[in-house]
Scaffold this active site. Structure first.
Site, PDB file in Angstrom:
ATOM      1  CB  SER A  20      -0.975   0.002   1.182  1.00  0.00           C
ATOM      2  OG  SER A  20      -0.305   0.218   2.399  1.00  0.00           O
ATOM      3  CG  HIS A 112       9.614   1.949  12.173  1.00  0.00           C
ATOM      4  ND1 HIS A 112       9.893   0.599  12.153  1.00  0.00           N
ATOM      5  CD2 HIS A 112       9.253   2.241  13.450  1.00  0.00           C
ATOM      6  CE1 HIS A 112       9.717   0.104  13.365  1.00  0.00           C
ATOM      7  NE2 HIS A 112       9.318   1.075  14.165  1.00  0.00           N
TER       8      HIS A 112
END
Ligand code: GRF
Length: 218
Positions: A20, A112
């Site tokens: 995504s 992250h």
């Protein structure tokens, strides 16, 4: 539609899963051209997204290598075939050795799912809930040999609500990832990131960038 010029940086993306974040990079003009997408998993959904967008793909399985270093060297060799100016880790679920991080030092970026330096590593949403933090989020940072510890380019925070689960929190954070990742990649491609130790300064747009942005309506 964006015109490709010789001066646009060449971007290589590595991923391991659904992709995504790759899709977010493709949806937004991130200032460069994604020339290749690689994975350690031949069946990663992200590779389908790349192929559908007409981007070249490759897979190198970490299981074919006895040592991490040998896998990393194979990845470096594969990526170098495509002469990337920037290598982007978009959900690439392997710990990288200095063989890899040094090969692309200063032009290697990761997304992250936590507000670093809190919660490096895996299971970030579960750990955020267990610690009871009220703010959680995501970070785009330069990659150095130390896991999830490189200079921070951009962060976005979300509120942790009382009824959040790891799944709902992950979904909220992912929406923010899709905002800051293309933004950070674009800053890199525009040459606007200046690293001073652990700090990354964002330089203003050059007059030429301002003018071309006005022409493009951005
Ligand atoms: C994202 O949460 C990213 O922060 C983490 O791995 C996940 C990848 O998701 N490193 P996707 O494959 O981009 O959908």
């Amino acid at each position: 539609m964006t015109t490709t010029t010789a001066s646009r940086p060449r971007i290589a993306v590595l991923l391991s899963g659904r992709g995504s974040n790759l899709a977010a990079l493709l949806r937004n003009d991130c200032g460069g051209d994604i020339v290749v997408v690689g994975s350690n998993k031949a069946v990663a959904k992200g590779l389908d997204i790349a192929r559908d967008a007409g981007i070249r793909t490759f897979a190198v399985s970490h299981k074919d290598f006895a040592a991490r270093e040998a896998f990393d060297q194979a990845l470096v060799n594969e990526l170098n075939e495509h002469r990337p100016d920037l290598v982007v880790l978009a959900g690439f679920m392997r710990i990288l050795t200095p063989i890899f991080t040094n090969a692309f030092a200063g032009r290697l970026i990761n997304i992250h799912p936590s507000l670093l330096p809190s919660f490096p590593g895996v299971d970030t949403h579960e750990r955020a809930l267990a610690e009871g933090v009220k703010l959680h989020g995501c970070t785009v940072h330069f990659v150095t040999p130390v896991l999830d510890a490189g200079p921070i380019i951009a962060q976005a925070a979300v509120q942790v609500d009382d009824d959040d689960t790891a799944e709902t929190l992950a979904a909220k954070v992912l929406l923010q990832e899709h905002q800051i990742f293309p933004y950070a990649v674009r800053l890199f491609c525009e040459g606007r990131l200046q690293v001073e130790g652990q700090r990354v300064r964002t330089l203003p747009k050059s007059p030429a960038q301002v003018t071309s942005g006005m022409a493009a309506g951005v």
